[in-house]
Design an enzyme around this catalytic site. Structure first.
Site, short mmCIF file in Angstrom:
data_model
loop_
_atom_site.label_atom_id
_atom_site.label_comp_id
_atom_site.label_asym_id
_atom_site.label_seq_id
_atom_site.Cartn_x
_atom_site.Cartn_y
_atom_site.Cartn_z
N PHE A 135 0.86 -1.19 0.00
CA PHE A 135 0.00 0.00 0.00
C PHE A 135 0.89 1.23 0.00
CE2 PHE A 135 -2.35 3.55 1.70
CZ PHE A 135 -3.60 3.43 1.13
N ASP A 163 9.51 2.23 1.79
CA ASP A 163 8.35 2.96 2.28
C ASP A 163 8.18 2.62 3.76
OD1 ASP A 163 5.91 3.98 3.02
OD2 ASP A 163 4.89 3.48 1.14
N LYS A 213 3.15 9.60 8.97
CA LYS A 213 2.45 9.04 10.14
C LYS A 213 3.06 9.47 11.48
CE LYS A 213 0.16 5.21 7.75
NZ LYS A 213 -1.26 5.38 7.95
N1 PLZ Z 1 2.56 4.09 2.48
C1 PLZ Z 1 3.13 2.15 3.84
O1 PLZ Z 1 0.75 2.73 5.28
C2 PLZ Z 1 -1.02 4.94 4.70
C3 PLZ Z 1 -4.00 4.26 4.84
C4 PLZ Z 1 -5.32 4.65 5.36
P1 PLZ Z 1 -1.19 8.82 3.59
N2 PLZ Z 1 -1.66 3.87 5.36
C5 PLZ Z 1 -2.97 4.14 5.91
C6 PLZ Z 1 -6.30 4.75 4.24
O2 PLZ Z 1 -7.23 3.95 4.23
O3 PLZ Z 1 -6.13 5.60 3.37
C7 PLZ Z 1 0.26 4.65 3.95
C8 PLZ Z 1 1.08 3.54 4.27
C9 PLZ Z 1 2.24 3.31 3.50
C10 PLZ Z 1 1.80 5.16 2.16
C11 PLZ Z 1 0.65 5.48 2.87
C12 PLZ Z 1 -0.14 6.69 2.48
O4 PLZ Z 1 -0.07 7.66 3.49
O5 PLZ Z 1 -0.66 9.74 4.67
O6 PLZ Z 1 -2.47 8.14 3.97
O7 PLZ Z 1 -1.24 9.46 2.26
#
Ligand code: PLZ
Length: 422
Positions: free
Chosen positions: A138, A239, A268
């Site tokens: 993700f 990431d 985060k």
């Molecule tokens: N890369 C590894 O975990 C965000 C998503 C919540 P943003 N994860 C939570 C949702 O349902 O949208 C995440 C991640 C990793 C990128 C992101 C993206 O980060 O701050 O949500 O844009």
């Protein structure tokens, strides 16, 4: 109608269903690992706003830092009139991230934006266009973020076409029958069948997949990725948006590996609830884009930067890496005790406090998302906020603040146990 019911009705009338919401109640206030809803009900928070609150809700030091910044100035746009705190935070991240080579850092607002910019930097540095990501990964909800994300529903459904030249390879996942060897073989196949490695700008990987299910990249896999990147001149992007800032018991998940990434994406828990993200990486790569090529109106917002400085202080002062390991061990021990009596519990994993439990239906041998959902719902009804994850939705992950007190943690574990039992 109760306050929550009233708000739920207003929510469905005024906001789109596409913004999916887990809890049927609304937060009024929160402190460390506890949260109260608008009707005064208390919850223990094992979600941490999806890995954002490693230092807890409203840590007094973070709040004080933001308050002080609020009185000084809140926005100038760094690209118009810069401020020292941005540079100081870049210096701290350059020093803190793995590897002693020369590094630079640029700040943005969201995780997806950090991912977008890491790809921009890799493309500018290599003059190449293709990017390889992994199934189950993700990387955000922007167009490139979605393209890189290795899960269709719900993230990509109906939103294409996506940027071109994004390729997916399988992420090694022993539990689901993908070993490191076949995963690497697939990558080599990709280079034969789909894309010339000399056209690949970057490989982006989560050292521990977050939304994908807390699957840990085996060390030999990470080493092989590093080898391929070195062989073909590809930029390796880690990431660490979900794994960073003490969650895994080290400052970064990459600290657990004996290879270094070229670029890292951070967000985060970096700023404890304020919108801040970063790309940190090799100085020569970071300097590839031309002046004016990187930035954003709010990128590196002063309030968020102030919060991040306090977060880094708190992680060091309160020994949160050690705390993550201690809490993670306690949680895993408790889950292992339960495992013997709850046959759906198929795997307990994760470094430090980046812990997850995966459920498989013992009769069919298939991922049991219904069981995960039922445990999550029971926990919520009993006052514990839990998050699920995983390609199959059959994993519960634990993202409690690392500042959580022993008593609150014990209380959370007791609710978790009762929810697992039924
Ligand atoms: N890369 C590894 O975990 C965000 C998503 C919540 P943003 N994860 C939570 C949702 O349902 O949208 C995440 C991640 C990793 C990128 C992101 C993206 O980060 O701050 O949500 O844009």
């Amino acid at each position: 109608m109760s306050d929550n019911q009233n708000l739920l009705a207003r929510k469905s009338a005024a906001t789109p269903r596409g913004v999916g919401v887990m809890a049927p109640f609304f937060v009024a206030r929160a402190s460390n690992a506890e949260l109260w809803d608008v009707e005064g009900r208390r919850f223990i928070d094992f979600a941490g706003g999806i890995a954002v609150l490693n230092t807890g809700h409203c840590h007094p030091k973070v709040c004080a830092a933001v308050r002080a910044q609020l009185d000084a100035f809140t926005h100038s746009c760094y690209q118009v009139v810069p401020y020292e705190s941005y540079i100081a935070l870049a210096e701290r991240l350059n020093a803190l991230t793995p590897g002693s080579h020369a590094k630079k850092t640029a700040f943005f607002s969201t995780g997806a934006e950090a991912v977008e910019n890491a790809v921009k930097i890799a493309r500018a540095a290599t003059g190449r266009s293709a990017v390889i990501a992994f199934s189950g990964g993700f990387h955000g909800r922007t167009m490139m973020g979605m393209a890189l994300t290795g899960k269709v529903a719900p993230y990509k459904t109906g939103f294409g076409p996506f940027p071109a030249e994004v390729y997916h390879a399988p992420f090694p996942n022993a539990l689901h029958g993908v070993g490191v060897e076949p995963a690497l073989k697939a990558l080599h196949e990709l280079f034969k069948a789909d894309v010339d490695p000399q056209r690949v700008a970057a490989i982006i990987v989560e050292p521990v997949q977050g939304e994908g299910g807390f699957y840990v990249a085996p060390p030999e896999f990470m080493r092989a990725l590093r080898g391929l990147c070195d062989e073909h001149g590809i930029v390796l992007i880690a990431d660490e948006i979900q794994t960073g800032f003490a969650r895994t018991g080290r400052w970064f998940a990459m600290d657990h590996y004996d290879v270094l990434p070229d670029l890292m994406t951070l967000a985060k828990s970096l700023a404890g609830g304020y919108p801040l993200s970063a790309v940190t990486g090799r100085a020569e790569l970071m300097d590839a884009p031309n002046p004016g090529g990187l930035g954003g109106t709010y990128a590196g917002n002063p309030l968020a930067i102030a919060a991040a400085h306090a977060v880094l202080d708190v992680i060091a002062e309160e020994g949160l890496n050690a705390r993550a390991n201690a809490l993670g061990e306690r949680l895993k021990a408790r889950l292992h005790e339960l495992e013997t009596t709850i046959p759906q519990m198929a795997d307990i994993r994760g470094p430090g406090a980046m812990v997850a439990v995966e459920f498989i239906d013992p009769a069919s041998g298939r991922p049991d998302a219904d069981f995960a959902k039922a445990v999550q719902a029971r926990a919520l009804a009993r006052g514990l906020i839990l998050l699920s994850c995983g390609t199959y939705g059959n994993v519960l992950r634990f993202l409690f603040p690392l500042t959580i007190g022993d008593e609150t943690f014990a209380e959370g574990l007791a609710i978790l146990e009762s929810a697992l039992r039924g």
